[in-house]
Design an enzyme around this catalytic site. Structure first.
Site, mmCIF file in Angstrom:
data_model
loop_
_atom_site.group_PDB
_atom_site.id
_atom_site.type_symbol
_atom_site.label_atom_id
_atom_site.label_comp_id
_atom_site.label_asym_id
_atom_site.label_seq_id
_atom_site.Cartn_x
_atom_site.Cartn_y
_atom_site.Cartn_z
ATOM 1 C CG ASN A 10 -4.547 2.719 4.083
ATOM 2 O OD1 ASN A 10 -5.064 3.806 4.319
ATOM 3 N ND2 ASN A 10 -4.792 1.650 4.807
ATOM 4 C CG HIS A 12 -0.529 4.098 4.128
ATOM 5 N ND1 HIS A 12 -1.252 3.979 5.283
ATOM 6 C CD2 HIS A 12 -0.175 2.823 3.764
ATOM 7 C CE1 HIS A 12 -1.340 2.692 5.607
ATOM 8 N NE2 HIS A 12 -0.704 1.976 4.703
ATOM 9 C CB CYS A 59 -0.960 -0.006 1.176
ATOM 10 S SG CYS A 59 -0.247 -0.638 2.688
ATOM 11 C CE LYS A 81 5.315 -7.224 2.800
ATOM 12 N NZ LYS A 81 4.074 -7.216 3.576
HETATM 13 P P1 NAP Z 1 -7.739 -8.346 7.781
HETATM 14 O O1 NAP Z 1 -8.640 -7.211 8.059
HETATM 15 O O2 NAP Z 1 -7.050 -9.009 8.922
HETATM 16 O O3 NAP Z 1 -8.562 -9.463 6.969
HETATM 17 C C1 NAP Z 1 -8.062 -10.761 6.714
HETATM 18 C C2 NAP Z 1 -9.065 -11.578 5.937
HETATM 19 O O4 NAP Z 1 -8.491 -12.865 5.657
HETATM 20 C C3 NAP Z 1 -10.366 -11.841 6.656
HETATM 21 O O5 NAP Z 1 -11.400 -11.983 5.727
HETATM 22 C C4 NAP Z 1 -10.112 -13.189 7.338
HETATM 23 O O6 NAP Z 1 -11.283 -13.941 7.572
HETATM 24 C C5 NAP Z 1 -9.308 -13.894 6.262
HETATM 25 N N1 NAP Z 1 -8.444 -14.927 6.846
HETATM 26 C C6 NAP Z 1 -7.579 -14.803 7.876
HETATM 27 N N2 NAP Z 1 -6.970 -15.987 8.132
HETATM 28 C C7 NAP Z 1 -7.505 -16.882 7.245
HETATM 29 C C8 NAP Z 1 -7.302 -18.271 7.005
HETATM 30 N N3 NAP Z 1 -6.446 -18.990 7.724
HETATM 31 N N4 NAP Z 1 -8.002 -18.858 5.996
HETATM 32 C C9 NAP Z 1 -8.868 -18.133 5.254
HETATM 33 N N5 NAP Z 1 -9.104 -16.813 5.421
HETATM 34 C C10 NAP Z 1 -8.427 -16.192 6.404
HETATM 35 O O7 NAP Z 1 -6.558 -7.938 6.777
HETATM 36 P P2 NAP Z 1 -6.554 -6.830 5.583
HETATM 37 O O8 NAP Z 1 -6.014 -5.548 6.088
HETATM 38 O O9 NAP Z 1 -7.865 -6.861 4.887
HETATM 39 O O10 NAP Z 1 -5.399 -7.394 4.640
HETATM 40 C C11 NAP Z 1 -5.613 -8.487 3.777
HETATM 41 C C12 NAP Z 1 -4.417 -8.655 2.843
HETATM 42 O O11 NAP Z 1 -4.270 -7.487 2.045
HETATM 43 C C13 NAP Z 1 -3.078 -8.863 3.560
HETATM 44 O O12 NAP Z 1 -2.269 -9.731 2.795
HETATM 45 C C14 NAP Z 1 -2.486 -7.467 3.584
HETATM 46 O O13 NAP Z 1 -1.085 -7.485 3.674
HETATM 47 C C15 NAP Z 1 -2.943 -6.954 2.217
HETATM 48 N N6 NAP Z 1 -3.032 -5.474 2.117
HETATM 49 C C16 NAP Z 1 -3.687 -4.756 3.070
HETATM 50 C C17 NAP Z 1 -3.759 -3.367 2.931
HETATM 51 C C18 NAP Z 1 -4.468 -2.507 3.936
HETATM 52 O O14 NAP Z 1 -4.388 -1.245 3.796
HETATM 53 N N7 NAP Z 1 -5.158 -3.054 4.936
HETATM 54 C C19 NAP Z 1 -3.173 -2.763 1.836
HETATM 55 C C20 NAP Z 1 -2.528 -3.542 0.874
HETATM 56 C C21 NAP Z 1 -2.468 -4.899 1.027
HETATM 57 P P3 NAP Z 1 -12.045 -13.927 9.000
HETATM 58 O O15 NAP Z 1 -12.762 -12.624 9.124
HETATM 59 O O16 NAP Z 1 -12.965 -15.095 8.884
HETATM 60 O O17 NAP Z 1 -10.986 -14.125 10.066
#
Ligand code: NAP
Length: 353
Positions: free
Chosen positions: A326, A241, A148, A204
């Site tokens: 972000n 960000h 991000c 990264k």
């Molecule tokens: P998050 O809010 O923690 O959400 C994680 C998601 O993955 C939830 O739907 C969760 O489901 C699911 N999950 C977790 N463990 C799992 C498992 N073992 N099997 C299947 N599903 C699982 O995280 P996020 O911020 O959305 O980020 C998600 C991804 O995008 C990450 O790789 C992160 O690095 C990337 N990312 C995030 C951002 C940002 O600004 N947040 C920006 C760029 C990239 P449950 O609800 O059922 O636990």
């Protein structure tokens, strides 16, 4: 026009929710399947997901059953916002099963045959898919978007590098809490505080930026020789960000020419009129105290990078502050723009349907 049916892996998370919000009235995609962890599987999306975005959860997904993130899913392509540690196996299995996978996670970003894409900056890297096809059969493919903070930094550096040649760039980030997902950082760790460590973030930014700004040669990415350094901080901001960036150029450059290059920057997504492409990928603010997350993160529907504080620098040549949303330009919006580019360039012909 028939819409592409999409599955969202990690649909209940912060980025997953943003996908659902941005796809609600999308002209080319409709959400057909949602998947998440076993904590959520089998429940209605409306019960499994604690909606954390402004505005209501779209009605169309409220009663969808949350499924396991394993193929088959009733959809033509998948957007993935799974945690990095499980994404490699899961996304890989969807690609193997013939699904185009448009991923947010870091799992495949540095793989030699996987495009790490910002459509404005390096759309020619899509050529890597010709090489990937030899490994991933049956119409499956994997395309990733950058980290991000990397997206915003690389998008700001790209037009400068093109116009003048950038020798080196040093970025100090101030990153929002939503970047850590939900529930993310404990409130007692961040209230009245700044955290000078975000796991793997500095690496990264440094490695992804030179790959994105690199050239496609004989089906390989030759990394840019630009030297990039990053220091990352988590700050008490909900979304948006920010990065304070210092740049050393390969030649003498005026502040007016930098401003002109930023303001006139347009690229293929703008020429193609892609639905999520902002009219202006970069805007420059003249006020002394902008950009600010609260006021500037939603520029261009969250897809524009806002630049301010553009001045000469006493150590490197110039400095500026960049800001972007972000979870939109840095995550879900970026992935959706990638998918729109795949359609517009005829690369989604192998979609499951
Ligand atoms: P998050 O809010 O923690 O959400 C994680 C998601 O993955 C939830 O739907 C969760 O489901 C699911 N999950 C977790 N463990 C799992 C498992 N073992 N099997 C299947 N599903 C699982 O995280 P996020 O911020 O959305 O980020 C998600 C991804 O995008 C990450 O790789 C992160 O690095 C990337 N990312 C995030 C951002 C940002 O600004 N947040 C920006 C760029 C990239 P449950 O609800 O059922 O636990």
């Amino acid at each position: 026009m028939k819409k592409h049916r999409v599955g969202i892996l990690g649909a209940t998370g912060i980025v997953g929710q943003r996908f659902i919000q941005l796809l609600e009235d999308h002209p080319q995609f409709e959400v057909a399947a949602v998947a998440a962890s076993d904590r959520s599987q089998g429940k209605n999306y409306g019960d499994a997901c604690t909606w954390r975005l402004t505005g209501e959860m779209p009605e169309a997904v409220r009663r969808m059953k949350v499924q396991p993130p394993t193929p088959p899913l009733e959809c033509d392509l998948v957007f993935s916002s799974l945690p990095g540690d499980i994404a490699r196996e899961t996304e890989g299995s969807f690609a193997e099963a013939g699904y185009p996978v448009i991923s947010n996670s870091s799992a495949f970003r540095m793989d030699e045959d996987v495009p790490l894409l910002i459509p404005e900056v390096n759309h020619e890297h899509l050529g890597l898919l010709d090489r990937q096809r030899q490994r991933v059969p049956k119409g499956g493919l994997i395309v990733t978007n950058p980290n991000c903070s990397t997206i915003m930094i690389a998008l700001a550096l790209a037009p400068l590098d093109l116009a003048f040649g950038v020798d080196a760039a040093a970025a100090t980030t101030l990153q929002a809490l939503s970047g850590a997902g939900y529930p993310g950082v404990a409130s007692l760790d961040i209230l009245d505080n700044v955290l000078p460590y975000i796991s793997s973030e500095e690496e990264k930014i440094e490695t992804e930026t030179v790959r994105i700004l690199g050239r496609l040669k004989e089906n390989k990415i030759e990394h840019s020789p630009m030297r990039v350094s990053a220091q990352c901080h988590r700050v008490n901001v909900a979304d948006g960000h920010m990065a304070a960036v210092r740049v050393k150029f390969k030649k003498e450059v005026s502040v007016e020419s930098i401003r002109e290059v930023f303001e006139s920057y347009r690229s293929l997504p703008q020429e193609l009129g892609l639905h999520s492409a902002p009219q202006h990928p970069i805007v420059v603010r003249n006020e002394v105290d902008r950009p600010q997350p609260k006021f500037d993160r939603d520029a261009g529907n969250g897809m524009t990078v806002t630049i301010g504080r553009l001045f000469r620098d006493n150590v490197l040549d110039y400095r500026f502050v960049a800001l972007s949303h972000n979870t939109i330009r840095g995550a879900a919006g970026a992935a959706i723009l990638n998918a729109e580019l795949l359609i517009a360039t005829g690369r989604l012909t192998g979609a499951k349907s």
